[in-house]
Design a protein around this motif. Structure first.
Motif, short mmCIF file in Angstrom:
data_model
loop_
_atom_site.label_atom_id
_atom_site.label_comp_id
_atom_site.label_asym_id
_atom_site.label_seq_id
_atom_site.Cartn_x
_atom_site.Cartn_y
_atom_site.Cartn_z
N TYR A 205 0.83 -1.20 0.00
CA TYR A 205 0.00 0.00 0.00
C TYR A 205 0.87 1.26 0.00
O TYR A 205 1.89 1.33 0.65
N GLY A 206 0.42 2.26 -0.73
CA GLY A 206 1.11 3.54 -0.79
C GLY A 206 1.91 3.76 -2.07
O GLY A 206 2.33 4.88 -2.35
N ILE A 207 2.11 2.71 -2.86
CA ILE A 207 2.90 2.85 -4.08
C ILE A 207 2.22 3.79 -5.07
O ILE A 207 2.86 4.64 -5.69
N ILE A 208 0.93 3.66 -5.22
CA ILE A 208 0.20 4.51 -6.18
C ILE A 208 0.19 5.96 -5.71
O ILE A 208 0.40 6.88 -6.51
N LEU A 209 -0.03 6.16 -4.43
CA LEU A 209 0.00 7.52 -3.88
C LEU A 209 1.35 8.16 -4.11
O LEU A 209 1.44 9.31 -4.59
N CYS A 210 2.42 7.46 -3.79
CA CYS A 210 3.77 8.00 -3.96
C CYS A 210 4.10 8.21 -5.44
O CYS A 210 4.75 9.20 -5.80
N SER A 211 3.63 7.30 -6.28
CA SER A 211 3.87 7.45 -7.72
C SER A 211 3.15 8.68 -8.26
O SER A 211 3.67 9.38 -9.14
N TYR A 212 1.97 8.95 -7.73
CA TYR A 212 1.25 10.17 -8.12
C TYR A 212 2.08 11.39 -7.78
O TYR A 212 2.25 12.31 -8.61
N MET A 213 2.60 11.46 -6.56
CA MET A 213 3.38 12.63 -6.14
C MET A 213 4.61 12.82 -7.01
O MET A 213 4.95 13.95 -7.40
N VAL A 214 5.29 11.72 -7.33
CA VAL A 214 6.50 11.80 -8.15
C VAL A 214 6.15 12.23 -9.57
O VAL A 214 6.76 13.14 -10.14
N TRP A 215 5.15 11.58 -10.16
CA TRP A 215 4.80 11.86 -11.55
C TRP A 215 4.31 13.29 -11.74
O TRP A 215 4.82 14.03 -12.58
N PHE A 236 11.49 32.58 -5.76
CA PHE A 236 11.14 31.20 -6.07
C PHE A 236 9.65 31.06 -6.36
O PHE A 236 8.81 31.67 -5.69
N ARG A 237 9.33 30.26 -7.34
CA ARG A 237 7.93 29.98 -7.66
C ARG A 237 7.36 29.00 -6.63
O ARG A 237 7.95 27.94 -6.40
N VAL A 238 6.23 29.35 -6.06
CA VAL A 238 5.63 28.52 -5.00
C VAL A 238 5.32 27.12 -5.51
O VAL A 238 5.57 26.12 -4.82
N ALA A 239 4.77 27.01 -6.71
CA ALA A 239 4.40 25.70 -7.25
C ALA A 239 5.62 24.82 -7.46
O ALA A 239 5.54 23.60 -7.31
N GLN A 240 6.75 25.43 -7.79
CA GLN A 240 7.97 24.64 -7.95
C GLN A 240 8.51 24.17 -6.59
O GLN A 240 9.01 23.05 -6.47
N ILE A 241 8.38 25.02 -5.58
CA ILE A 241 8.78 24.61 -4.23
C ILE A 241 7.92 23.43 -3.78
O ILE A 241 8.43 22.43 -3.27
N ALA A 242 6.60 23.57 -3.98
CA ALA A 242 5.68 22.49 -3.59
C ALA A 242 5.98 21.22 -4.38
O ALA A 242 5.92 20.11 -3.83
N SER A 243 6.32 21.37 -5.65
CA SER A 243 6.63 20.21 -6.49
C SER A 243 7.87 19.48 -5.99
O SER A 243 7.90 18.24 -5.96
N VAL A 244 8.89 20.23 -5.61
CA VAL A 244 10.11 19.61 -5.10
C VAL A 244 9.82 18.84 -3.82
O VAL A 244 10.28 17.70 -3.63
N ILE A 245 9.04 19.45 -2.92
CA ILE A 245 8.70 18.80 -1.65
C ILE A 245 7.93 17.51 -1.89
O ILE A 245 8.25 16.45 -1.35
N LEU A 246 6.90 17.58 -2.73
CA LEU A 246 6.08 16.40 -3.02
C LEU A 246 6.89 15.32 -3.74
O LEU A 246 6.72 14.13 -3.46
N PHE A 247 7.77 15.74 -4.63
CA PHE A 247 8.60 14.78 -5.36
C PHE A 247 9.51 14.03 -4.39
O PHE A 247 9.63 12.80 -4.46
#
Length: 262
Positions: A205-215, A236-247
Motif C-alpha cells: 500500500y502507498g505505491i500509487i499515492l507516492c507514484s502520483y506525487m512523483v509523476w 522562487f515559484r511557489v508551485a515549484q517549491i511544492a513540487s520539489v517537496i512532493l517529489f
C-alpha cells in the motif's frame, strides 16, 4: 494554433453557465466513477468512496480557492465580492490537494480505515480530474506560458495578456502540456495499479499515492517554469517549491516501499 471560443457555455436570461465549471465538474465525476470501479475491483467497500466523496471534494475546492486568494490577497482585499467568483478561474491544485487530504485524513480516522489503502484507490482518478480540469484554463484564457511561435501556440486576447506583453499574440499552451502529462500519468498509474494489486498477490500500500506525487510533481516543476502567472516566495515559484517537496516525499516513499519484505 489554439484559440479559446470564450468562457460562457450557455446563457439563458440571468442564468450563465461557464465552461470552467462544466469542465471541473466533469473531471470530478470521472474521478469519482474511476474510484468506485477501482474499489470494486479490489474488493473494497465502495460505500467509503460514496461517504467521503462529498467532504473530500468540498474541502478540496475550498482549499484550492483559499490557496489562490491567499497568494492574491491584496487584490481580494480590494475586491472581496470576487472571492466566490470561482467561475472566473482561480482554483490552485496544491490548495486542492491540501484541502482534500485534510478531509480524507479526518474521514479515515473517524472510520478507522487504513488511510493508504483508499489513497491508492483515489489518486489515479485525481490525475484524470486534473487532466480535464486544465481545459477550464483554456476557456478562461489563463495559466498560459511565455510568448512562442510554435505550431501549437495559443492565442490570448489582449485583455488577458500580462503587463508588458501586450504586443505578443501567441503564448505557450501550458494548460495543454499539463493536461497531456496528467492524462499520460493516469494511464501509467492505472497500469501500475493493475500490475501491483492483482487478486491473490501481496500488496504494498502507498505505491500509487507516492507514484502520483512523483509523476505530477516532476511534470509540474518544468511546466511551471514556462508559466507567466506563478505565485512567488521571494525569487522562487511557489508551485515549484511544492513540487520539489512532493517529489522528494513521494520518491522517499517509493524507496522505502521497495525495501519492505513482501
Amino acid at each position: 494554433m489554439f484559440q479559446s471560443p470564450g468562457h460562457i457555455a450557455l446563457q439563458i436570461g440571468p442564468l450563465t453557465i461557464h465552461w470552467y465549471g462544466i469542465i471541473i465538474g466533469l473531471g470530478i465525476i470521472l474521478s469519482f466513477i474511476y474510484a468506485l470501479n477501482e474499489a470494486k475491483r479490489r474488493g473494497l467497500d465502495r460505500k467509503h468512496i460514496d461517504d467521503m466523496a462529498f467532504w473530500v471534494i468540498l474541502s478540496g475546492v475550498l482549499g484550492a480557492r483559499l490557496y489562490f486568494v491567499i497568494f492574491n490577497l491584496s487584490y481580494f482585499i480590494e475586491n472581496p465580492w470576487e472571492i466566490l467568483a470561482v467561475w472566473k478561474g482561480g482554483l490552485a491544485i496544491h490548495g486542492a490537494l491540501l484541502g482534500g487530504a485534510a478531509a480524507y485524513f479526518i474521514y479515515a480516522k473517524l472510520q478507522k480505515i487504513y488511510w493508504l489503502l483508499y489513497a491508492d484507490v483515489l489518486m489515479p482518478g485525481m490525475l484524470l480530474a486534473q487532466a480535464f480540469g486544465r481545459w477550464g484554463n483554456f476557456f478562461n484564457s489563463e495559466a498560459f506560458g511565455r510568448p512562442t511561435d510554435l505550431p501549437w501556440k495559443l492565442f490570448i486576447p489582449i485583455g488577458k495578456r500580462p503587463d508588458g506583453f501586450e504586443q505578443f499574440d501567441f503564448f505557450h499552451p501550458t494548460f495543454l502540456y499539463e493536461s497531456l502529462w496528467n492524462l499520460l500519468g493516469f494511464i501509467v498509474l492505472v497500469w501500475l495499479s493493475r500490475k501491483i494489486y492483482k487478486k491473490g498477490s501481496k500488496k504494498r500500500y502507498g505505491i500509487i499515492l507516492c507514484s502520483y506525487m512523483v509523476w505530477y510533481s516532476f511534470g509540474r516543476f518544468f511546466i511551471e517554469g514556462l508559466r507567466m502567472d506563478s505565485f512567488y516566495l521571494g525569487t522562487f515559484r511557489v508551485a515549484q517549491i511544492a513540487s520539489v517537496i512532493l517529489f522528494v516525499v513521494g520518491l522517499s516513499g517509493l524507496i522505502y516501499n521497495s525495501k519492505r519484505t513482501l
